[in-house]
Design a protein around this motif. Structure first.
Motif: not given
Length: 243
Positions: A2, A18, A21-22, A25-26
């Motif tokens: 996170k 971005k 997330r890709e 990961h949060e």
């Protein structure tokens, strides 16, 4: 993992979010528009709660002396709340040569920010980057409002914001460095020459006059803004980025 990204809606922060997330990961981006005010501390505790990593890519709204207060208060609140929350890694984006330009208020302010991060109890990594190509475009455009176009010969080593964001994200999910790394573009230009290249790409045939007293970069001593030995170099060249 996170990750809380402060300044997460800006040019660098939004790309860091971005990328993370890709990668699975949060990642959550925070900014004033989402109710977080680092200068007052409003909402910071809630933003960093439960985060493994906090990334700070925030920017002062001004480049003048007020930036010192901005970075002092924002870094203090972020370090204190991250420590309380048990954050394991704080990543700060800073500037190559920031400690070598005492005549620039904004750079003095970033030094204050770095020192607060380094003196805190949260394990940290500081990524110092050279000037973004996007920012070079802004400086050239500002100078180009005058005729002839006057620019200093200050050496610069521009890098894309995209490549900076990629490294910040990479560092964020690694172990804390407890150190500073430098990140730079692959080429060094005198700023006046970079101005000529930029105007030519716009089919603007105005003359660029070398004037070492002109503009924001005039106060920079020597090659302070270029990376030294051991820096990590990106690959995108300025002319390729322009095209």
């Amino acid at each position: 993992m996170k990750v809380a990204v402060m300044g997460g809606t800006g040019m660098i922060g939004s790309q860091v979010v971005k990328d993370l997330r890709e990668a699975g990961h949060e990642a959550v981006g925070y900014s004033r528009s989402s109710g977080i005010d680092l200068t007052t501390g409003r909402g910071v505790a809630e933003a960093v709660a439960g985060a493994d990593v906090v990334v700070d890519v925030t920017n002062s709204p001004t480049f003048d002396a007020a930036s010192v207060d901005f970075f002092r208060s924002s870094a203090t609140h972020l370090v204190e709340e991250s420590a309380k929350a048990g954050v394991g890694h704080l990543v700060l984006l800073s500037i190559v040569g920031v400690d070598l330009v005492p005549a620039m208020d904004y750079y003095k302010a970033k030094v204050v920010q770095e020192e607060i991060v380094k003196s805190g109890s949260v394990p940290y990594s500081i990524v110092r980057a050279t000037q973004f190509m996007e920012f070079m475009q802004f400086l050239v455009s500002t100078a180009a409002e005058e005729t002839p176009v006057r620019m200093p010969s200050t050496p610069v080593q521009p890098i894309t914001a995209r490549e900076v964001a990629a490294v910040v994200g990479e560092i964020a999910v690694g172990s804390p460095l407890q150190d500073t790394i430098d990140l730079a573009g692959p080429e060094v230009f005198p700023f006046d020459e970079l101005g000529r290249i930029t105007l030519a790409a716009r089919n603007d045939d105005r003359e660029v006059v070398t004037d070492d007293s002109a503009g924001m970069l005039a106060v920079v001593p020597g090659d302070a803004l270029t990376a030294k030995e051991g820096a990590r170099l990106a690959t995108t060249r300025y002319r390729d980025w322009l095209s």
